[in-house]
Write an enzyme that holds these catalytic residues in place. Structure first.
Site, PDB file in Angstrom:
ATOM      1  N   GLY A  13      51.499 -57.539 -46.317  1.00  0.00           N
ATOM      2  CA  GLY A  13      51.322 -57.566 -44.863  1.00  0.00           C
ATOM      3  C   GLY A  13      52.247 -58.607 -44.247  1.00  0.00           C
ATOM      4  O   GLY A  13      53.029 -59.253 -44.952  1.00  0.00           O
ATOM      5  N   GLN A  14      52.149 -58.779 -42.933  1.00  0.00           N
ATOM      6  CA  GLN A  14      53.027 -59.751 -42.250  1.00  0.00           C
ATOM      7  C   GLN A  14      52.840 -61.152 -42.824  1.00  0.00           C
ATOM      8  O   GLN A  14      53.799 -61.820 -43.224  1.00  0.00           O
ATOM      9  CB  GLN A  14      52.671 -59.817 -40.759  1.00  0.00           C
ATOM     10  CG  GLN A  14      53.039 -58.618 -39.933  1.00  0.00           C
ATOM     11  CD  GLN A  14      53.082 -58.998 -38.459  1.00  0.00           C
ATOM     12  OE1 GLN A  14      54.118 -59.381 -37.933  1.00  0.00           O
ATOM     13  NE2 GLN A  14      51.943 -58.906 -37.783  1.00  0.00           N
ATOM     14  N   LEU A  15      51.596 -61.619 -42.853  1.00  0.00           N
ATOM     15  CA  LEU A  15      51.334 -62.978 -43.341  1.00  0.00           C
ATOM     16  C   LEU A  15      51.509 -63.060 -44.849  1.00  0.00           C
ATOM     17  O   LEU A  15      52.083 -64.028 -45.363  1.00  0.00           O
ATOM     18  CB  LEU A  15      49.917 -63.412 -42.949  1.00  0.00           C
ATOM     19  CG  LEU A  15      49.514 -64.798 -43.454  1.00  0.00           C
ATOM     20  CD1 LEU A  15      50.464 -65.870 -42.933  1.00  0.00           C
ATOM     21  CD2 LEU A  15      48.072 -65.114 -43.055  1.00  0.00           C
ATOM     22  N   ASP A  35      41.938 -53.838 -54.898  1.00  0.00           N
ATOM     23  CA  ASP A  35      41.297 -53.365 -53.669  1.00  0.00           C
ATOM     24  C   ASP A  35      40.079 -54.253 -53.436  1.00  0.00           C
ATOM     25  O   ASP A  35      39.106 -54.184 -54.195  1.00  0.00           O
ATOM     26  CB  ASP A  35      40.905 -51.891 -53.847  1.00  0.00           C
ATOM     27  CG  ASP A  35      40.162 -51.353 -52.638  1.00  0.00           C
ATOM     28  OD1 ASP A  35      39.902 -52.125 -51.683  1.00  0.00           O
ATOM     29  OD2 ASP A  35      39.833 -50.155 -52.653  1.00  0.00           O
ATOM     30  N   ILE A  36      40.136 -55.097 -52.417  1.00  0.00           N
ATOM     31  CA  ILE A  36      39.065 -56.083 -52.237  1.00  0.00           C
ATOM     32  C   ILE A  36      37.736 -55.440 -51.847  1.00  0.00           C
ATOM     33  O   ILE A  36      36.691 -56.078 -51.931  1.00  0.00           O
ATOM     34  CB  ILE A  36      39.450 -57.194 -51.227  1.00  0.00           C
ATOM     35  CG1 ILE A  36      39.737 -56.629 -49.837  1.00  0.00           C
ATOM     36  CG2 ILE A  36      40.603 -58.018 -51.765  1.00  0.00           C
ATOM     37  CD1 ILE A  36      39.846 -57.704 -48.760  1.00  0.00           C
ATOM     38  N   ALA A  58      43.573 -57.493 -44.553  1.00  0.00           N
ATOM     39  CA  ALA A  58      42.616 -57.125 -43.502  1.00  0.00           C
ATOM     40  C   ALA A  58      42.911 -55.717 -43.016  1.00  0.00           C
ATOM     41  O   ALA A  58      44.022 -55.206 -43.213  1.00  0.00           O
ATOM     42  CB  ALA A  58      42.704 -58.098 -42.320  1.00  0.00           C
ATOM     43  N   TYR A  59      41.913 -55.112 -42.407  1.00  0.00           N
ATOM     44  CA  TYR A  59      42.124 -53.892 -41.617  1.00  0.00           C
ATOM     45  C   TYR A  59      42.437 -54.391 -40.215  1.00  0.00           C
ATOM     46  O   TYR A  59      41.570 -54.977 -39.558  1.00  0.00           O
ATOM     47  CB  TYR A  59      40.864 -53.025 -41.636  1.00  0.00           C
ATOM     48  CG  TYR A  59      40.988 -51.760 -40.801  1.00  0.00           C
ATOM     49  CD1 TYR A  59      41.349 -50.548 -41.388  1.00  0.00           C
ATOM     50  CD2 TYR A  59      40.757 -51.790 -39.425  1.00  0.00           C
ATOM     51  CE1 TYR A  59      41.470 -49.398 -40.625  1.00  0.00           C
ATOM     52  CE2 TYR A  59      40.890 -50.637 -38.662  1.00  0.00           C
ATOM     53  CZ  TYR A  59      41.235 -49.448 -39.264  1.00  0.00           C
ATOM     54  OH  TYR A  59      41.360 -48.309 -38.505  1.00  0.00           O
ATOM     55  N   TYR A 124      36.551 -54.280 -34.451  1.00  0.00           N
ATOM     56  CA  TYR A 124      37.420 -55.153 -35.263  1.00  0.00           C
ATOM     57  C   TYR A 124      36.904 -56.590 -35.230  1.00  0.00           C
ATOM     58  O   TYR A 124      36.746 -57.226 -36.278  1.00  0.00           O
ATOM     59  CB  TYR A 124      38.862 -55.071 -34.735  1.00  0.00           C
ATOM     60  CG  TYR A 124      39.787 -56.135 -35.295  1.00  0.00           C
ATOM     61  CD1 TYR A 124      40.312 -56.022 -36.587  1.00  0.00           C
ATOM     62  CD2 TYR A 124      40.146 -57.250 -34.533  1.00  0.00           C
ATOM     63  CE1 TYR A 124      41.164 -56.998 -37.102  1.00  0.00           C
ATOM     64  CE2 TYR A 124      40.987 -58.229 -35.038  1.00  0.00           C
ATOM     65  CZ  TYR A 124      41.507 -58.096 -36.317  1.00  0.00           C
ATOM     66  OH  TYR A 124      42.343 -59.069 -36.819  1.00  0.00           O
ATOM     67  N   TRP A 148      47.739 -63.298 -32.317  1.00  0.00           N
ATOM     68  CA  TRP A 148      49.003 -62.648 -31.946  1.00  0.00           C
ATOM     69  C   TRP A 148      50.124 -62.949 -32.953  1.00  0.00           C
ATOM     70  O   TRP A 148      51.142 -63.559 -32.625  1.00  0.00           O
ATOM     71  CB  TRP A 148      49.398 -63.075 -30.515  1.00  0.00           C
ATOM     72  CG  TRP A 148      48.325 -62.841 -29.488  1.00  0.00           C
ATOM     73  CD1 TRP A 148      47.055 -62.380 -29.698  1.00  0.00           C
ATOM     74  CD2 TRP A 148      48.417 -63.049 -28.061  1.00  0.00           C
ATOM     75  NE1 TRP A 148      46.376 -62.288 -28.495  1.00  0.00           N
ATOM     76  CE2 TRP A 148      47.183 -62.693 -27.483  1.00  0.00           C
ATOM     77  CE3 TRP A 148      49.434 -63.504 -27.221  1.00  0.00           C
ATOM     78  CZ2 TRP A 148      46.934 -62.779 -26.118  1.00  0.00           C
ATOM     79  CZ3 TRP A 148      49.199 -63.601 -25.857  1.00  0.00           C
ATOM     80  CH2 TRP A 148      47.954 -63.238 -25.317  1.00  0.00           C
TER      81      TRP A 148
HETATM   82  N1  LIG Z   1      48.212 -59.356 -36.421  1.00  0.00           N
HETATM   83  C1  LIG Z   1      47.656 -60.169 -35.550  1.00  0.00           C
HETATM   84  O1  LIG Z   1      48.067 -60.261 -34.399  1.00  0.00           O
HETATM   85  C2  LIG Z   1      46.490 -61.047 -35.972  1.00  0.00           C
HETATM   86  C3  LIG Z   1      45.931 -61.931 -35.043  1.00  0.00           C
HETATM   87  C4  LIG Z   1      44.899 -62.792 -35.449  1.00  0.00           C
HETATM   88  C5  LIG Z   1      44.453 -62.740 -36.754  1.00  0.00           C
HETATM   89  N2  LIG Z   1      44.986 -61.853 -37.621  1.00  0.00           N
HETATM   90  C6  LIG Z   1      44.511 -61.848 -39.005  1.00  0.00           C
HETATM   91  O2  LIG Z   1      45.560 -62.381 -39.822  1.00  0.00           O
HETATM   92  C7  LIG Z   1      45.524 -61.799 -41.103  1.00  0.00           C
HETATM   93  C8  LIG Z   1      46.893 -61.238 -41.465  1.00  0.00           C
HETATM   94  O3  LIG Z   1      47.277 -60.273 -40.501  1.00  0.00           O
HETATM   95  P1  LIG Z   1      48.647 -59.444 -40.626  1.00  0.00           P
HETATM   96  O4  LIG Z   1      49.114 -59.147 -39.254  1.00  0.00           O
HETATM   97  O5  LIG Z   1      49.547 -60.132 -41.584  1.00  0.00           O
HETATM   98  O6  LIG Z   1      48.073 -58.093 -41.284  1.00  0.00           O
HETATM   99  P2  LIG Z   1      48.868 -56.788 -41.773  1.00  0.00           P
HETATM  100  O7  LIG Z   1      50.338 -56.959 -41.614  1.00  0.00           O
HETATM  101  O8  LIG Z   1      48.182 -55.611 -41.160  1.00  0.00           O
HETATM  102  O9  LIG Z   1      48.573 -56.795 -43.340  1.00  0.00           O
HETATM  103  C9  LIG Z   1      47.287 -56.603 -43.877  1.00  0.00           C
HETATM  104  C10 LIG Z   1      47.404 -56.319 -45.356  1.00  0.00           C
HETATM  105  O10 LIG Z   1      46.084 -56.127 -45.857  1.00  0.00           O
HETATM  106  C11 LIG Z   1      46.162 -55.223 -46.913  1.00  0.00           C
HETATM  107  N3  LIG Z   1      44.900 -54.530 -47.166  1.00  0.00           N
HETATM  108  C12 LIG Z   1      44.266 -53.636 -46.372  1.00  0.00           C
HETATM  109  N4  LIG Z   1      43.159 -53.168 -46.986  1.00  0.00           N
HETATM  110  C13 LIG Z   1      43.096 -53.787 -48.193  1.00  0.00           C
HETATM  111  C14 LIG Z   1      42.197 -53.712 -49.297  1.00  0.00           C
HETATM  112  N5  LIG Z   1      41.120 -52.909 -49.289  1.00  0.00           N
HETATM  113  N6  LIG Z   1      42.450 -54.482 -50.384  1.00  0.00           N
HETATM  114  C15 LIG Z   1      43.530 -55.270 -50.442  1.00  0.00           C
HETATM  115  N7  LIG Z   1      44.415 -55.379 -49.437  1.00  0.00           N
HETATM  116  C16 LIG Z   1      44.203 -54.636 -48.321  1.00  0.00           C
HETATM  117  C17 LIG Z   1      47.220 -54.206 -46.497  1.00  0.00           C
HETATM  118  O11 LIG Z   1      47.800 -53.741 -47.671  1.00  0.00           O
HETATM  119  P3  LIG Z   1      47.974 -52.182 -47.999  1.00  0.00           P
HETATM  120  O12 LIG Z   1      49.087 -51.728 -47.126  1.00  0.00           O
HETATM  121  O13 LIG Z   1      48.283 -52.206 -49.446  1.00  0.00           O
HETATM  122  O14 LIG Z   1      46.658 -51.539 -47.660  1.00  0.00           O
HETATM  123  C18 LIG Z   1      48.203 -55.073 -45.698  1.00  0.00           C
HETATM  124  O15 LIG Z   1      49.331 -55.422 -46.475  1.00  0.00           O
HETATM  125  C19 LIG Z   1      44.394 -60.769 -41.052  1.00  0.00           C
HETATM  126  O16 LIG Z   1      43.217 -61.379 -41.542  1.00  0.00           O
HETATM  127  C20 LIG Z   1      44.212 -60.476 -39.585  1.00  0.00           C
HETATM  128  O17 LIG Z   1      42.905 -60.063 -39.283  1.00  0.00           O
HETATM  129  C21 LIG Z   1      46.005 -61.015 -37.260  1.00  0.00           C
END
Ligand SMILES: NC(=O)c1ccc[n+]([C@@H]2O[C@H](COP(=O)([O-])OP(=O)(O)OC[C@H]3O[C@@H](n4cnc5c(N)ncnc54)[C@H](OP(=O)(O)O)[C@@H]3O)[C@@H](O)[C@H]2O)c1
Length: 284
Positions: A13-15, A35-36, A58-59, A124, A148
């Site tokens: 994912g991004q982070l 798969d968590i 995360a989803y 969410y 964000w």
């Molecule tokens: N994006 C935002 O603006 C934002 C803002 C505040 C907080 N956050 C939080 O910050 C964190 C990182 O966000 P992000 O934007 O980096 O997320 P992201 O790019 O959507 O990446 C999420 C990753 O989670 C993995 N994932 C999904 N279901 C899974 C499962 N069952 N088991 C294992 N891995 C799984 C996905 O992998 P697969 O592709 O392999 O499924 C994906 O690589 C998350 O906790 C999010 O809630 C995000």
């Protein structure tokens, strides 16, 4: 901690991608490898060489979570999945660093602190709030509340740069305010908390800098990308979503109070500086 004692969950994912760049020797897994949501698989995983779980999985499809299928999956990943990781952290005495969101709040308070009561508006946010409660049961937990996030992947800055590329002047909501958070800044926070052995607990973790609306941020994106000819028209969240039934409600105020993080000695970077560097790289 050595890299080899770290496991990054959701590493694509991004982070997760940014964390893996920082800790190249860490074990990095995606949902195919671990798969968590599968409690047995998480319990059976070989945690013996690990000291730290960095959970970036995360989803994250906020509107998708409002659908029947999305709601179930969001609960599975963001609540049950975190519960499974917390159980492993408790069993094996691991640090669980988990990432949460401003969406656990309804956005009516100005500058959210770590002690504000949970008040999520949409599915969410509800699942993220449940995840926070699970993660907090691990004695050695860091819960980072971010906003964000911008990194390698689909994100707001990339969407706006793509509009700019096509000469499109967009209409953008002007009543949701907050700060962009670049993945590099979150990685710095992770490094700081682990490196200084900061007290466990919940920390707000966003970039610092002005609290702006999405419309104001879009103007700054267009300025940094050298598109002065494009205009941004303000709209309200209510107006923007009126034509999109079923979308998730969103908190209007996403400003996170950074005082607790700063008290640990961390110095935040301004998101405007990180935005300029990000755009320069995107356009290079
Ligand atoms: N994006 C935002 O603006 C934002 C803002 C505040 C907080 N956050 C939080 O910050 C964190 C990182 O966000 P992000 O934007 O980096 O997320 P992201 O790019 O959507 O990446 C999420 C990753 O989670 C993995 N994932 C999904 N279901 C899974 C499962 N069952 N088991 C294992 N891995 C799984 C996905 O992998 P697969 O592709 O392999 O499924 C994906 O690589 C998350 O906790 C999010 O809630 C995000």
């Amino acid at each position: 901690v050595n890299d080899s004692e770290i496991i990054i969950i959701g590493a694509n994912g991004q982070l997760g991608t940014a964390l893996h760049q920082k800790y190249p020797g860490a074990t990095a897994v995606d949902s195919d490898m671990l798969d968590i949501t599968d409690g047995e698989a998480v319990a059976a995983f070989d945690w013996s060489s690990k000291k730290v779980i960095l959970n970036a999985a995360a989803y994250t499809n906020v509107d998708g979570a409002e659908t029947d299928a999305g709601r179930t999956l969001a609960w599975k990943v963001n609540a049950t999945g975190v519960r499974n990781l917390a159980a492993a952290a408790i069993e094996h005495d691991l640090i669980l660093l988990h990432v949460s969101s401003d969406y656990v709040f309804d956005g009516t308070q100005k500058a959210h602190t770590e002690t504000e009561a949970l008040s999520p508006l949409g599915v969410y946010g509800q699942t993220k709030a449940a995840g926070d409660l699970s993660a907090s049961l691990a004695p050695k937990h860091y819960i980072l509340r971010s906003t964000w996030i911008i990194g390698e992947g689909k994100n707001f800055v990339r969407t706006m740069l793509s509009l700019a590329d096509r000469g499109i002047s967009p209409t953008v909501v002007a009543d949701q305010i907050g700060r962009l958070t670049f993945t590099g800044e979150l990685v710095r926070v992770v490094e700081h908390l682990l490196g200084t052995k900061a007290p466990f607990g919940v920390y707000n973790a966003t970039n610092d800098g002005p609290v702006n609306s999405w419309a104001e941020i879009t103007r700054k994106i267009f300025a940094a990308a050298n598109h002065p000819e494009l205009t941004v028209t303000d709209t309200t969240t209510a107006e923007y979503f009126a034509s999109k039934p079923g979308v998730s409600p969103r908190p209007l105020n996403s400003e996170m109070d950074l005082a607790k993080l700063h008290q640990t000695g961390f110095e935040s970077r301004n998101w405007e500086d990180d935005l300029k560097a990000y755009i320069a790289k995107e356009l290079a």
